[in-house]
Enzyme design. Sequence first.
Site, mmCIF file in Angstrom:
data_model
loop_
_atom_site.group_PDB
_atom_site.id
_atom_site.type_symbol
_atom_site.label_atom_id
_atom_site.label_comp_id
_atom_site.label_asym_id
_atom_site.label_seq_id
_atom_site.Cartn_x
_atom_site.Cartn_y
_atom_site.Cartn_z
ATOM 1 N N ARG A 159 0.765 -1.204 -0.112
ATOM 2 C CA ARG A 159 0.061 0.086 0.029
ATOM 3 C C ARG A 159 0.685 1.136 0.130
ATOM 4 N NH1 ARG A 159 -2.110 1.942 4.669
ATOM 5 N NH2 ARG A 159 -2.383 -0.197 5.631
ATOM 6 N N TYR A 179 -15.324 17.327 -15.121
ATOM 7 C CA TYR A 179 -15.896 15.913 -14.841
ATOM 8 C C TYR A 179 -16.797 15.773 -13.913
ATOM 9 C CZ TYR A 179 -15.830 11.231 -13.235
ATOM 10 O OH TYR A 179 -16.341 9.887 -12.909
ATOM 11 N N ASP A 236 -6.846 18.567 -15.517
ATOM 12 C CA ASP A 236 -7.141 17.395 -15.654
ATOM 13 C C ASP A 236 -7.171 17.151 -17.247
ATOM 14 O OD1 ASP A 236 -8.608 15.022 -16.468
ATOM 15 O OD2 ASP A 236 -10.194 15.182 -15.052
ATOM 16 N N LYS A 280 -8.739 5.630 -19.123
ATOM 17 C CA LYS A 280 -9.120 5.859 -20.618
ATOM 18 C C LYS A 280 -8.001 5.812 -21.413
ATOM 19 C CE LYS A 280 -12.380 7.632 -17.726
ATOM 20 N NZ LYS A 280 -13.731 6.949 -17.509
HETATM 21 N N1 PLP Z 1 -11.389 13.035 -15.280
HETATM 22 C C1 PLP Z 1 -12.051 12.757 -16.620
HETATM 23 C C2 PLP Z 1 -11.916 13.908 -17.377
HETATM 24 C C3 PLP Z 1 -12.990 11.694 -16.713
HETATM 25 O O1 PLP Z 1 -13.731 11.590 -17.788
HETATM 26 C C4 PLP Z 1 -13.110 10.658 -15.536
HETATM 27 C C5 PLP Z 1 -13.935 9.528 -15.831
HETATM 28 O O2 PLP Z 1 -14.809 9.386 -16.471
HETATM 29 C C6 PLP Z 1 -12.420 10.856 -14.367
HETATM 30 C C7 PLP Z 1 -11.492 12.081 -14.128
HETATM 31 C C8 PLP Z 1 -12.327 9.882 -13.362
HETATM 32 O O3 PLP Z 1 -11.636 8.728 -13.502
HETATM 33 P P1 PLP Z 1 -12.036 7.269 -13.219
HETATM 34 O O4 PLP Z 1 -13.239 6.812 -13.905
HETATM 35 O O5 PLP Z 1 -10.860 6.569 -13.549
HETATM 36 O O6 PLP Z 1 -12.108 7.369 -11.653
#
Ligand code: PLP
Length: 376
Positions: A47, A99, A171, A196
């Site tokens: 961890r 998001y 992001d 992704k």
């Molecule tokens: N940031 C963006 C732009 C996203 O599209 C997503 C998920 O769709 C996330 C963060 C969160 O990622 P996760 O689904 O891996 O937790």
Amino acid sequence: MKFDTRAVHAGGEPDAETGAVAPPIHLSSTFRHSPEGPRGDELLYQRSDNPTQQRLETALAALDGAENALFFGSGIAACAAALQMLPGNGRLVVQTDCYNGFQAQVRHFAERWGWRVDWVDLADPAAAEAALREPAQLVWAETPSNPLLRLVDLPKLAELSHAAGALLLVDGTFATPALQQPLALGADVVLHSATKYMGGHSDVLGGVLCFAKDGTAAHNARVARELVGLHASPFAAWMVLRGLRSLGCRIERHSRNAAKVATFLESHPAVGAVHYPGLASSPWHELAKAQMRDFGGMLSIQLRGGKEAALKVAGALQLFVNATSLGGCESLVEWRRGVEGKTPRSPEDLLRISVGLEDPDDLIADLSQALDKVSA
Ligand code: PLP
């Protein structure tokens, strides 16, 4: 070294013990250490850290030009660690169209923890400037944004954020480091959902924070990972490391396919608007050319026939799968409002499309038959 070479080699040295070219996975939960406890860089417990994750983080730092990179169990876990990397109780400036999972996180936690949160349209330079006349601790931007593919001027926002005393977090999930290098443009922290494009095959969850400087914020995010349990399994780290090897060429193909699909969609009478920064008609095209290497595989459309047409098209597609998420080999379509919970913010007539790695002619043929069903 250029990006694609780094993507193939960073963190990928043959295994010192066996010479194995593909990196080994170390699943051990615990590590032998000196009787007095771990010394120097001796490992302690999975961890806290583990060798597979260390390899991945070397690669992630090399790809984003970071001093330090941390891997997490998901993108949202990386968001949670980022919220815990600062003292708290300060002012958080968050992009209005970021998001929606992070928006929920801010509402459930940051506001309850005493942060003063201001939601600002950071793609609008005047709004960003006005918001950052006041001091802040953290500015949270997403570019290109979800689902309207709007862009934030990163060098400008970095300047404004720093003048306000804030760290700028970007992001960059939609672009990946293959297309956009926020740290080189002035940001302090980059976040990716590795679920992704980095993983790239819709079969692993992961999240990343990359830090321009290996300072207190990075240290605090690492502590949050360990003490809140935001870590990933070594297997997930290995899967993402595997995905990074082909990131450069996958993104090139995603971008080429999306450009063809976007051009087709723009010409179809059933489509009222196409949001894709690669189109010359996009209000974000010039900015995208300035701060991105290519335009990526994500786009969204708005249907002239409104919600009814959007749902009919989503239901008529045969190759595109109706599913959430993005960045895998297969093309996905999603009526975003259907997954946005009690406070949906996407327009009712909008479909979000993750353009995959299929032959673009087949994708266009599928879209064409579905759109023809809603054309007058
Ligand atoms: N940031 C963006 C732009 C996203 O599209 C997503 C998920 O769709 C996330 C963060 C969160 O990622 P996760 O689904 O891996 O937790």
